[in-house]
Design an enzyme around this catalytic site. Structure first.
Site, mmCIF file in Angstrom:
data_model
loop_
_atom_site.group_PDB
_atom_site.id
_atom_site.type_symbol
_atom_site.label_atom_id
_atom_site.label_comp_id
_atom_site.label_asym_id
_atom_site.label_seq_id
_atom_site.Cartn_x
_atom_site.Cartn_y
_atom_site.Cartn_z
ATOM 1 N N GLY A 121 37.760 49.776 34.227
ATOM 2 C CA GLY A 121 36.853 50.747 33.961
ATOM 3 C C GLY A 121 36.527 51.849 35.146
ATOM 4 O O GLY A 121 36.792 53.031 34.890
ATOM 5 N N GLU A 155 45.729 30.124 27.753
ATOM 6 C CA GLU A 155 46.666 30.175 28.690
ATOM 7 C C GLU A 155 46.714 29.062 29.934
ATOM 8 O O GLU A 155 47.750 28.517 30.219
ATOM 9 C CB GLU A 155 46.335 31.654 29.658
ATOM 10 C CG GLU A 155 46.829 32.680 28.725
ATOM 11 C CD GLU A 155 46.257 34.040 28.902
ATOM 12 O OE1 GLU A 155 46.591 35.014 28.633
ATOM 13 O OE2 GLU A 155 45.255 34.147 29.962
ATOM 14 N N ASP A 162 33.616 46.238 30.096
ATOM 15 C CA ASP A 162 32.902 44.923 29.572
ATOM 16 C C ASP A 162 31.306 45.156 29.535
ATOM 17 O O ASP A 162 30.745 44.115 28.812
ATOM 18 C CB ASP A 162 33.392 43.670 30.550
ATOM 19 C CG ASP A 162 34.825 43.209 30.225
ATOM 20 O OD1 ASP A 162 35.411 43.760 29.608
ATOM 21 O OD2 ASP A 162 35.186 42.367 30.917
ATOM 22 N N ALA A 217 40.808 44.793 28.805
ATOM 23 C CA ALA A 217 41.209 45.722 29.811
ATOM 24 C C ALA A 217 41.538 47.255 29.109
ATOM 25 O O ALA A 217 40.767 48.225 29.662
ATOM 26 C CB ALA A 217 42.496 45.415 30.414
HETATM 27 C C1 LIG Z 1 41.085 35.418 33.426
HETATM 28 C C2 LIG Z 1 41.180 36.787 32.671
HETATM 29 C C3 LIG Z 1 42.132 36.920 31.807
HETATM 30 C C4 LIG Z 1 42.206 38.284 30.860
HETATM 31 N N1 LIG Z 1 43.311 38.754 30.380
HETATM 32 C C5 LIG Z 1 43.244 39.875 29.711
HETATM 33 C C6 LIG Z 1 44.309 40.263 29.234
HETATM 34 O O1 LIG Z 1 45.470 39.716 29.101
HETATM 35 N N2 LIG Z 1 44.466 41.576 28.663
HETATM 36 C C7 LIG Z 1 43.285 42.374 28.496
HETATM 37 O O2 LIG Z 1 43.201 43.371 27.956
HETATM 38 N N3 LIG Z 1 42.146 41.984 29.032
HETATM 39 C C8 LIG Z 1 42.290 40.535 29.763
HETATM 40 N N4 LIG Z 1 40.998 40.371 30.512
HETATM 41 C C9 LIG Z 1 39.762 41.334 30.389
HETATM 42 C C10 LIG Z 1 39.785 42.421 31.496
HETATM 43 O O3 LIG Z 1 40.238 41.682 32.450
HETATM 44 C C11 LIG Z 1 38.559 42.927 31.334
HETATM 45 O O4 LIG Z 1 38.285 43.295 30.187
HETATM 46 C C12 LIG Z 1 38.425 44.227 32.344
HETATM 47 O O5 LIG Z 1 38.598 43.691 33.680
HETATM 48 C C13 LIG Z 1 37.206 44.899 32.348
HETATM 49 O O6 LIG Z 1 36.948 45.733 33.237
HETATM 50 P P1 LIG Z 1 35.695 46.300 33.894
HETATM 51 O O7 LIG Z 1 36.006 47.391 34.795
HETATM 52 O O8 LIG Z 1 34.518 46.548 32.804
HETATM 53 O O9 LIG Z 1 35.072 45.080 34.698
HETATM 54 P P2 LIG Z 1 35.780 44.423 35.926
HETATM 55 O O10 LIG Z 1 37.347 44.554 35.850
HETATM 56 O O11 LIG Z 1 35.347 43.029 35.941
HETATM 57 O O12 LIG Z 1 35.345 45.148 37.245
HETATM 58 C C14 LIG Z 1 33.921 44.931 37.471
HETATM 59 C C15 LIG Z 1 33.914 45.488 39.046
HETATM 60 O O13 LIG Z 1 32.205 45.916 39.272
HETATM 61 C C16 LIG Z 1 32.254 45.023 40.616
HETATM 62 N N5 LIG Z 1 30.716 44.744 40.646
HETATM 63 C C17 LIG Z 1 30.050 43.703 39.682
HETATM 64 N N6 LIG Z 1 28.773 43.816 40.103
HETATM 65 C C18 LIG Z 1 28.638 44.721 40.998
HETATM 66 C C19 LIG Z 1 27.390 45.321 41.701
HETATM 67 N N7 LIG Z 1 26.178 44.731 41.264
HETATM 68 N N8 LIG Z 1 27.567 46.193 42.759
HETATM 69 C C20 LIG Z 1 28.665 46.644 42.828
HETATM 70 N N9 LIG Z 1 30.095 46.156 42.443
HETATM 71 C C21 LIG Z 1 29.698 45.295 41.562
HETATM 72 C C22 LIG Z 1 33.068 43.671 40.707
HETATM 73 O O14 LIG Z 1 33.613 43.554 42.226
HETATM 74 C C23 LIG Z 1 34.385 44.471 39.973
HETATM 75 O O15 LIG Z 1 35.032 45.044 40.869
HETATM 76 C C24 LIG Z 1 40.907 39.254 31.156
HETATM 77 C C25 LIG Z 1 40.008 38.733 31.786
HETATM 78 C C26 LIG Z 1 39.986 37.588 32.782
HETATM 79 C C27 LIG Z 1 38.840 37.030 33.272
#
Ligand SMILES: Cc1cc2nc3c(=O)[nH]c(=O)nc-3n(C[C@H](O)[C@H](O)[C@H](O)COP(=O)(O)OP(=O)(O)OC[C@H]3O[C@@H](n4cnc5c(N)ncnc54)[C@H](O)[C@@H]3O)c2cc1C
Length: 432
Positions: free
Chosen positions: A18, A178, A316, A327
């Site tokens: 995101g 998986e 998320d 993702a």
């Molecule tokens: C094992 C696994 C497999 C997956 N497989 C798939 C798939 O095949 N297809 C799919 O579409 N989705 C998949 N997903 C889901 C997908 O990865 C997530 O939906 C996506 O990563 C969400 O993105 P995001 O940016 O919201 O959060 P994230 O990618 O989790 O990023 C959050 C970021 O915020 C940072 N952060 C957190 N708290 C703080 C704070 N207080 N201060 C500063 N930084 C902070 C973290 O370090 C991280 O870098 C999978 C997830 C997992 C765990």
């Protein structure tokens, strides 16, 4: 880069899918963007389980945020943990790796801090059953899985060897499915000829879930296929069971009739649930925002918090009409929030089609948002990340299963975003 004191300060918390896509939408504008992440690395989470089972190294599924964003001249990366927010003063309180607190001022705040593993109130299980949300989790899982085969090899007592060759996974979602399949493949293919005392093919993999089938959330057809494939691989399914205890030697599960059964397994892995990180609670306290049952922030249709149009929550950590935590939702919402802020700061009209396209995707009223459309979007998103894929048919196979069940060629996790390339699908490229 504009001075941080000039108007037009945008702060993004989190450099996951995101946050990165929000940063991408804000690239090169006449405003200053600060991306705060407690980790200097972007992690490609969908490939964590491949890292956990030794197929990929951690270097192949991570990339330094600074490197990914090096051409964003109006953006700086700050390695710190965001812990609080003051909406009146418009500052985010952060803690440096050394422990020192400091404030980052903002005019617009985009929160993309993701979710973390939830043990449903039993955090004590974590010491015995690592989750699967970070690279460190994946490396712990890898150590435990491979370590179990090693210990089984030197075990003189057959009963002890059996326990080391039993792997229990809690959670029948994509990650659990998986991982379960991958461990059986590891045992029956990769490691088959490598041990002399222990026979890796004897490895039992047990999958526990409270629902009636694995991947139930993806519908009966897909769930049925997952059941067949898992059974073919030799995974033992324990559906309709709630895990009530985990310890160093295994777990206890309760079925629907209330009967408790003990399973001896030296390796227990937890993929069962997620919850919002503590920053979500701090944000809710400070802004009065509502949190859903998992602690995610409930947002309006434009991804802002009610009463705070200057704060958007994406990915998320946002709760919006039951959109799944995948993702593509994170990326779409990141683009949406980024372009929204960009338009507000610059009045650029060229961003409108983008905002509209993303908005249409997220908006069921627009007829285009139903979660069942997400696999197609996921496919596009994975392509944008150069992840090789066997393309799933819309509504048939979620992107989660792409690598696991249909590897066409070894996965490459190239995390560079294609420079100068149009964004995938019907999202047009934007020229500032
Ligand atoms: C094992 C696994 C497999 C997956 N497989 C798939 C798939 O095949 N297809 C799919 O579409 N989705 C998949 N997903 C889901 C997908 O990865 C997530 O939906 C996506 O990563 C969400 O993105 P995001 O940016 O919201 O959060 P994230 O990618 O989790 O990023 C959050 C970021 O915020 C940072 N952060 C957190 N708290 C703080 C704070 N207080 N201060 C500063 N930084 C902070 C973290 O370090 C991280 O870098 C999978 C997830 C997992 C765990």
């Amino acid at each position: 880069m504009p001075e941080q004191s000039q108007p037009g300060r945008v702060v993004i918390i989190g450099g996951g899918f995101g946050g990165l896509f929000a940063a991408r939408a804000l690239r090169g504008g006449p405003f200053a963007v600060t991306l705060v992440d407690r980790s200097p690395q972007h992690v490609f989470q969908p490939l964590l389980y491949q890292c956990a089972t030794g197929i990929l190294s951690e270097g192949q599924i991570t990339a330094p945020l600074r490197r990914l964003l090096r051409t964003h001249r109006n953006l700086r990366c700050v390695a710190a943990e965001a812990v609080d927010v003051d909406p009146a003063a418009r500052t985010v309180t952060c803690i440096r790796p050394g422990g020192e607190r400091f404030a980052v001022p903002y005019d617009h705040l985009i929160v993309a801090a993701g979710v973390r593993q939830s043990y449903f109130g039993h955090d004590e299980f974590a010491q015995w059953a690592p989750g699967m949300k970070s690279v460190s989790d994946a490396l712990t899982v890898r150590r435990r899985v491979f370590g179990a085969f090693e210990i089984a090899e030197t075990a003189s007592d057959p009963e002890e060897r059996r326990k080391w060759l039993t792997f229990a996974l809690v959670g029948g979602g994509p990650t659990g499915v998986e991982l379960a399949g991958q461990i059986r493949e590891l045992a029956t293919k990769t490691l088959r000829d490598e041990y002399r005392q222990a026979n890796p093919e004897d490895a039992r993999v047990l999958l526990f879930d409270g629902g009636k089938a694995p991947l139930a959330m993806f519908g009966e057809e897909l769930s049925g296929k997952a059941v067949r494939e898992l059974r073919n691989l030799g995974v033992e399914l324990h559906m309709g069971t709630i895990v009530t205890n985990v310890d160093a030697d295994g777990l206890t599960a309760r079925d629907h009739d209330g009967n408790e059964t003990r399973y001896e397994a030296k390796t227990v892995l937890w993929t069962a649930g997620v919850e919002a990180p503590p920053f979500a609670a701090a944000l809710a306290r400070a802004t009065g925002a509502e949190q859903d049952r998992a602690g995610r922030i409930v947002v309006r249709d434009d991804l802002s918090i009610p009463g705070h149009p200057e704060i958007s929550v994406i990915g998320d950590m946002m709760s919006l009409r039951k959109l799944p935590g995948v993702a593509e939702v994170a990326m779409q919402s990141g683009l949406y929030a980024g372009f929204k802020v960009r338009r507000e700061l610059t009045g650029e009209q060229s961003t409108r089609p983008v905002a509209r396209a993303v908005g249409a995707t997220l908006d069921p009223a627009g007829g285009a948002t139903a979660p069942e459309r997400l696999p197609r979007l996921g496919r596009l998103a994975l392509r944008a990340h150069h992840v090789p894929d066997r393309l799933p048919e819309p509504g048939r196979r979620p992107p989660h299963l792409v690598g696991r069940f249909h590897p066409r060629r070894p996965p490459r996790a190239r995390l560079h975003h294609p420079r100068g390339r149009a964004l995938p699908g019907r999202i047009p490229a934007v020229r500032g």
